[in-house]
Write a protein that holds these residues in place. Structure first.
Motif, PDB file in Angstrom:
ATOM      1  N   LEU A 261       2.488-131.420  26.026  1.00  0.00           N
ATOM      2  CA  LEU A 261       1.962-131.278  26.908  1.00  0.00           C
ATOM      3  C   LEU A 261       1.258-130.264  27.591  1.00  0.00           C
ATOM      4  O   LEU A 261      -0.709-129.522  27.471  1.00  0.00           O
ATOM      5  CB  LEU A 261       1.294-132.697  27.621  1.00  0.00           C
ATOM      6  CG  LEU A 261       1.768-133.972  27.399  1.00  0.00           C
ATOM      7  CD1 LEU A 261       1.876-134.617  28.858  1.00  0.00           C
ATOM      8  CD2 LEU A 261       0.431-134.333  26.988  1.00  0.00           C
ATOM      9  N   VAL A 262       2.335-129.363  27.260  1.00  0.00           N
ATOM     10  CA  VAL A 262       1.952-127.808  27.574  1.00  0.00           C
ATOM     11  C   VAL A 262       2.838-126.694  26.455  1.00  0.00           C
ATOM     12  O   VAL A 262       3.688-127.996  26.369  1.00  0.00           O
ATOM     13  CB  VAL A 262       2.929-127.697  29.217  1.00  0.00           C
ATOM     14  CG1 VAL A 262       2.802-126.614  29.747  1.00  0.00           C
ATOM     15  CG2 VAL A 262       1.853-128.189  30.700  1.00  0.00           C
ATOM     16  N   ASP A 263       2.293-125.929  26.774  1.00  0.00           N
ATOM     17  CA  ASP A 263       2.889-124.741  25.599  1.00  0.00           C
ATOM     18  C   ASP A 263       3.794-123.838  25.667  1.00  0.00           C
ATOM     19  O   ASP A 263       4.610-124.042  25.192  1.00  0.00           O
ATOM     20  CB  ASP A 263       1.869-123.935  24.828  1.00  0.00           C
ATOM     21  CG  ASP A 263       0.633-124.558  24.182  1.00  0.00           C
ATOM     22  OD1 ASP A 263       0.936-125.556  23.088  1.00  0.00           O
ATOM     23  OD2 ASP A 263      -0.598-125.437  24.825  1.00  0.00           O
ATOM     24  N   ARG A 264       3.825-123.260  27.637  1.00  0.00           N
ATOM     25  CA  ARG A 264       4.661-122.106  27.560  1.00  0.00           C
ATOM     26  C   ARG A 264       4.940-122.108  29.350  1.00  0.00           C
ATOM     27  O   ARG A 264       3.498-122.877  29.658  1.00  0.00           O
ATOM     28  CB  ARG A 264       3.761-120.971  27.829  1.00  0.00           C
ATOM     29  CG  ARG A 264       3.719-120.135  25.996  1.00  0.00           C
ATOM     30  CD  ARG A 264       3.328-118.903  25.387  1.00  0.00           C
ATOM     31  NE  ARG A 264       4.472-118.111  26.427  1.00  0.00           N
ATOM     32  CZ  ARG A 264       3.851-116.528  25.806  1.00  0.00           C
ATOM     33  NH1 ARG A 264       3.490-116.098  25.082  1.00  0.00           N
ATOM     34  NH2 ARG A 264       5.754-116.177  26.809  1.00  0.00           N
ATOM     35  N   LEU A 265       6.168-122.212  29.986  1.00  0.00           N
ATOM     36  CA  LEU A 265       6.053-121.976  30.825  1.00  0.00           C
ATOM     37  C   LEU A 265       6.486-120.310  31.164  1.00  0.00           C
ATOM     38  O   LEU A 265       6.777-119.457  31.100  1.00  0.00           O
ATOM     39  CB  LEU A 265       7.351-122.879  31.913  1.00  0.00           C
ATOM     40  CG  LEU A 265       7.321-124.523  31.216  1.00  0.00           C
ATOM     41  CD1 LEU A 265       8.636-124.203  31.184  1.00  0.00           C
ATOM     42  CD2 LEU A 265       6.588-124.720  31.614  1.00  0.00           C
ATOM     43  N   GLY A 266       5.292-120.073  32.578  1.00  0.00           N
ATOM     44  CA  GLY A 266       5.325-118.689  33.235  1.00  0.00           C
ATOM     45  C   GLY A 266       4.470-118.812  34.175  1.00  0.00           C
ATOM     46  O   GLY A 266       3.670-119.533  34.808  1.00  0.00           O
ATOM     47  N   TYR A 267       4.841-117.893  34.654  1.00  0.00           N
ATOM     48  CA  TYR A 267       3.463-117.485  35.851  1.00  0.00           C
ATOM     49  C   TYR A 267       2.683-116.871  35.755  1.00  0.00           C
ATOM     50  O   TYR A 267       2.341-115.886  34.917  1.00  0.00           O
ATOM     51  CB  TYR A 267       4.734-116.009  36.973  1.00  0.00           C
ATOM     52  CG  TYR A 267       6.173-116.634  37.357  1.00  0.00           C
ATOM     53  CD1 TYR A 267       5.590-117.715  38.286  1.00  0.00           C
ATOM     54  CD2 TYR A 267       7.253-116.792  36.744  1.00  0.00           C
ATOM     55  CE1 TYR A 267       6.797-118.267  39.264  1.00  0.00           C
ATOM     56  CE2 TYR A 267       8.062-117.344  37.144  1.00  0.00           C
ATOM     57  CZ  TYR A 267       7.927-118.294  38.272  1.00  0.00           C
ATOM     58  OH  TYR A 267       9.068-118.732  38.864  1.00  0.00           O
ATOM     59  N   TRP A 268       1.649-116.141  36.443  1.00  0.00           N
ATOM     60  CA  TRP A 268       0.025-115.599  36.546  1.00  0.00           C
ATOM     61  C   TRP A 268       0.168-114.323  35.900  1.00  0.00           C
ATOM     62  O   TRP A 268      -0.325-113.284  34.869  1.00  0.00           O
ATOM     63  CB  TRP A 268      -0.377-116.205  37.924  1.00  0.00           C
ATOM     64  CG  TRP A 268      -2.132-114.659  37.218  1.00  0.00           C
ATOM     65  CD1 TRP A 268      -2.129-113.976  37.759  1.00  0.00           C
ATOM     66  CD2 TRP A 268      -3.351-115.536  36.904  1.00  0.00           C
ATOM     67  NE1 TRP A 268      -3.773-113.686  38.043  1.00  0.00           N
ATOM     68  CE2 TRP A 268      -3.891-114.603  36.550  1.00  0.00           C
ATOM     69  CE3 TRP A 268      -2.988-116.451  35.901  1.00  0.00           C
ATOM     70  CZ2 TRP A 268      -5.817-115.020  35.913  1.00  0.00           C
ATOM     71  CZ3 TRP A 268      -4.485-116.289  35.123  1.00  0.00           C
ATOM     72  CH2 TRP A 268      -5.926-116.196  35.253  1.00  0.00           C
ATOM     73  N   ASP A 269       1.082-113.510  36.246  1.00  0.00           N
ATOM     74  CA  ASP A 269       1.149-111.751  35.628  1.00  0.00           C
ATOM     75  C   ASP A 269       2.011-112.443  34.269  1.00  0.00           C
ATOM     76  O   ASP A 269       1.119-111.483  33.566  1.00  0.00           O
ATOM     77  CB  ASP A 269       2.603-111.016  36.488  1.00  0.00           C
ATOM     78  CG  ASP A 269       3.853-111.665  36.342  1.00  0.00           C
ATOM     79  OD1 ASP A 269       4.426-110.976  35.910  1.00  0.00           O
ATOM     80  OD2 ASP A 269       3.997-112.706  36.671  1.00  0.00           O
TER      81      ASP A 269
END
Length: 612
Positions: A261-269
C-alpha cells in the motif's frame, strides 16, 4: 430553557466571530491606511521553465472563493476545485512542468471532490509525467481513507516512518435526543414522506430507525467499495483484498509497505531530494517547486476548453452551494458559512438564460437541501431554460440531495461523481412543543391571536388536531409536487420515481443505475455535455463566464490589499477561531431546529452526512 441555551450558544459563537472580525478589521485598516505599491502587482510571478508542482491538501479545497475579501483572507492559499482540475489538465500538456507531488494527510476534502481530483491526477500521469505522493501520516489530521484514496493515484507513495496508514473506512454518528427531550418536557411532532426521510429523526427516536440505518449503510458500503476498487487498480491488488485490508487497518509504516500500500518510508526532505535527483537523472535541469494554486493563477481557466476569441461561444457557470434558503446567499466573512440563497441563484440563472451570448449553462450544485419554496424558486429557472431550449447541465459536488436534487431535476443532463450523495426525494416538517417544560419551570405563556392558525408554528403548544391534519395534507402535496417534477424532468414514470424516492439517499453510481443522473464525472464532463447539447464541437474553444459577474473595483481593491498580507500566524489564529465555532455549530443547529420555523428544513437531507 431551549431558547436560553440557544442564546448562550450564539453568544459564545458570536464572541469568537467578534474577535475574528476585530483582527481582520485591523488588517483592513492597515491595508487601506498603509498601502504598499506592490499590493497592486500580480501575486504570482511568471512560472519558471522547469518546475515540479505541489498539490497540498493542507491548504484546503473549496468549490468557489467567497466574494467577501475578509473571508478570502481567512482562507489563505486555499485551492478552488475547478481551478485545480483545470491546472492539472494544462500542466499535463505544459513542457515546463516536469512532475507532480501530492502532499496529503491534512485537510477535510469530500469524497466527490477527491474523485474529481483523482481523475485529474490520472490525466496528468497519462501524459507520461511522474506523480509522487507524501504524507506524514494518514488519519491523524484528516480522513485517512480519503487522503490515501487520492495518494493512490500517484506512481509512488511515501509515508513518514512514524506515521500510520489509517484507511479505516467511514463512520456516521449522530445524537438522538428523544429521551433527553422527554425528561425536560419537550415534545417533538414531526411528519415525513416517507420512511427514509430521517433529517429530524434525532428529535423523535431513541436510536437510528431501521430504514434510515439500512439506507445509510448502503451508501457507505457503495462509497467504500468504490475506493477499494480504485485503489486495487492503482496498486495492482485485488479489490476484495483491499476491502479486507480496510477492516484490519490502521497499519504501521513497515506493515503498509509489506502489504503493497506504501512504497517508501521517509521524511519530506528526503522525498524532495529523491524527486530532484530523479529529475536530474532524467537529463533535466534543477526544477523549481511551485504550488498548484500559484500555477493555476497563470493558466487560462479550463485550459484547452477556453478561447480568448471574442467570437467563441459562451458557456455560463453558476454555483449553488450550501443549505437552500429563501433569501440572499450568505458568505460569512469570518467563518465561511455558505448558503444557497434562492434569490441570488435564481437571478444568476435567469441572467444566463436571458443572455443571447450564452450558448449553454453549467450549474454546479453542492447542497444538502433546505427550503422547499426556495428550492422551487431555483427549479423554476432550470425548467425555464429547458422550455426555452437553452441547454443547462448540472454538475453535482459532494452532496446534491433533497432540495439539492429538486433544483437539478429539470436539467438537460445531470453529472455526478460515483461518490456524490444524492437523491433524498422526500419531505419532512414539524415542530417541538415546550408546553410541559414551561409548566415545570413555572412559566405560563398567554396571549391573543386573530386567525385560527396564527400560532401554528408556536413552540409553546403542540399542534391541534386541525393543525396536524393541515400539516399532513401539506406534506402530501409537497411530496407529490417533488416526485412529479422529478418524473417530468427525468422522463420517468411516476411509479419508477416513487420506487427510488421515499427519502432514500443514493451514491452517484447507484443513482445512475436508478435513472436519477445521466453521467458520472465532474466539471469537465459537464462542460463537454453542455457543449454537445449546444451544438459546439468537442474540440472547439469556448469562453466560460461566471454568473453573477465579477465584483466591483472597490471590492477588488480590498481583496488585493488583503492578498498582500501573508501572515501564517494570522491565518492560524483565524482557523483556530473557526474550528471552535464549527465545534459549537451542531449544538446551535439543533437548538435552532427546536425553536425555528420548521418549513426551512422541509427538503433537508440527513444531518449525519456528507462523508468526511
Amino acid at each position: 430553557m431551549i431558547r436560553i441555551i440557544l442564546f448562550l450558544l450564539k453568544c459564545v459563537v458570536g464572541l469568537f466571530a467578534a474577535v475574528g472580525f476585530l483582527i481582520i478589521a485591523g488588517v483592513v485598516a492597515g491595508a487601506l491606511l498603509l498601502p504598499r505599491f506592490d499590493a497592486f502587482q500580480p501575486r504570482v510571478a511568471e512560472v519558471p521553465d522547469g518546475m515540479v508542482l505541489v498539490l497540498d491538501l493542507s491548504e484546503g479545497l473549496v468549490e468557489q472563493r467567497p466574494d467577501n475579501p475578509l473571508a478570502r483572507a481567512s482562507l489563505g492559499p486555499t485551492l478552488v476545485l475547478r481551478e485545480a482540475v483545470t491546472a492539472l489538465d494544462a500542466a499535463g500538456r505544459d513542457e515546463r512542468v516536469k512532475g507532480l507531488v501530492i502532499r496529503a494527510g491534512w485537510g477535510e476534502p469530500g469524497l466527490a471532490q477527491v474523485q474529481e481530483l483523482r481523475e485529474a491526477v490520472a490525466g496528468f500521469r497519462a501524459q507520461g509525467k511522474p506523480v509522487t505522493a507524501f504524507a506524514e501520516t494518514f488519519g491523524e489530521a484528516g480522513n485517512g481513507t480519503l487522503h490515501y484514496f487520492l495518494a493512490s493515484a500517484a506512481g509512488e507513495i511515501w509515508m513518514q516512518p512514524s506515521g500510520d496508514l489509517g484507511i479505516t473506512g467511514f463512520a456516521l454518528e449522530q445524537p438522538f435526543l428523544k429521551p433527553l427531550l422527554e425528561d425536560i418536557g419537550v415534545r417533538a411532532q414531526v411528519a415525513q414522506r416517507e420512511e427514509y426521510k430521517g433529517a429530524l429523526s434525532f428529535l423523535t427516536d431513541d436510536t437510528m430507525p431501521a430504514p434510515i440505518r439500512q439506507n445509510l449503510q448502503r451508501y457507505l458500503d457503495s462509497a467504500l467499495m468504490q475506493i477499494a476498487t480504485s485503489v486495487a487498480e492503482s496498486r495492482n491488488l485485488e479489490a476484495a483484498a483491499v476491502r479486507q485490508m480496510v477492516d484490519r487497518a490502521p497499519y504501521r509504516g513497515r506493515q503498509a509497505v509489506d502489504l503493497g500500500l506504501v512504497d517508501r518510508l521517509g521524511y519530506w526532505d528526503e522525498l524532495r531530494d529523491a524527486v530532484e535527483a530523479a529529475m536530474q537523472s532524467a537529463g533535466g535541469e534543477e526544477a523549481a517547486w511551485v504550488s498548484l494554486g500559484d500555477y493555476a493563477e497563470t493558466v487560462e481557466q479550463d485550459g484547452s476548453e477556453l478561447d480568448d476569441n471574442a467570437d467563441a461561444p459562451v458557456i455560463a457557470l453558476v454555483h449553488g452551494e450550501g443549505p437552500i434558503i429563501l433569501a440572499e446567499s450568505e458568505n460569512d466573512p469570518i467563518f465561511g458559512r455558505v448558503t444557497m440563497g434562492a434569490v441570488d441563484v435564481a437571478e444568476a440563472l435567469a441572467a444566463a438564460i436571458d443572455d443571447p451570448e450564452v450558448a449553454a449553462i453549467v450549474f454546479r450544485v453542492d447542497s444538502p437541501g433546505g427550503s422547499y419554496v426556495g428550492s422551487d424558486t431555483i427549479w423554476r429557472e432550470v425548467q425555464r431554460a429547458r422550455d426555452l431550449g437553452k441547454p443547462l447541465v448540472v454538475s453535482m459536488g459532494n452532496v446534491a440531495a433533497s432540495g439539492g436534487y429538486f433544483v437539478s431535476a429539470a436539467a438537460e443532463a445531470i453529472v455526478a461523481q460515483p461518490g456524490t450523495l444524492t437523491g433524498s426525494i422526500g419531505v419532512v416538517a414539524g415542530k417541538v412543543s415546550l408546553r410541559e417544560l414551561w409548566a415545570d419551570l413555572g412559566v405560563n405563556w398567554d396571549g391573543v391571536q386573530a386567525g385560527q392558525r396564527a400560532a401554528i408554528w408556536s413552540p409553546n403548544a403542540p399542534f391541534s388536531r386541525d393543525e396536524w391534519d393541515w400539516l399532513q395534507q401539506t406534506l402530501d402535496a409537497t411530496y407529490a409536487d417533488f416526485t412529479g417534477k422529478v418524473a417530468a424532468g427525468r422522463g420517468l414514470a411516476r411509479e419508477e420515481v416513487l420506487a427510488v424516492a421515499k427519502g432514500q439517499i443514493w451514491s452517484g453510481a447507484d443513482a445512475k443505475a436508478a435513472g436519477l443522473i445521466d453521467e458520472l464525472g465532474g466539471y469537465r464532463k459537464a462542460l463537454s455535455l453542455a457543449k454537445g447539447a449546444a451544438g459546439i464541437a468537442e474540440d472547439a474553444g469556448v469562453r466560460l463566464r461566471a454568473f453573477p459577474a465579477e465584483r466591483d473595483p472597490f471590492a477588488a481593491f480590498l481583496e488585493d490589499a488583503l492578498g498582500g498580507i501573508e501572515s501564517p500566524g494570522m491565518r492560524a489564529l483565524l482557523r483556530s477561531l473557526a474550528r471552535v465555532a464549527e465545534t459549537l455549530a451542531p449544538l446551535v443547529r439543533a437548538a435552532e431546529t427546536l425553536t425555528g420555523d420548521p418549513r426551512s428544513h422541509a427538503l433537508q437531507s440527513p444531518q449525519a452526512i456528507p462523508v468526511r
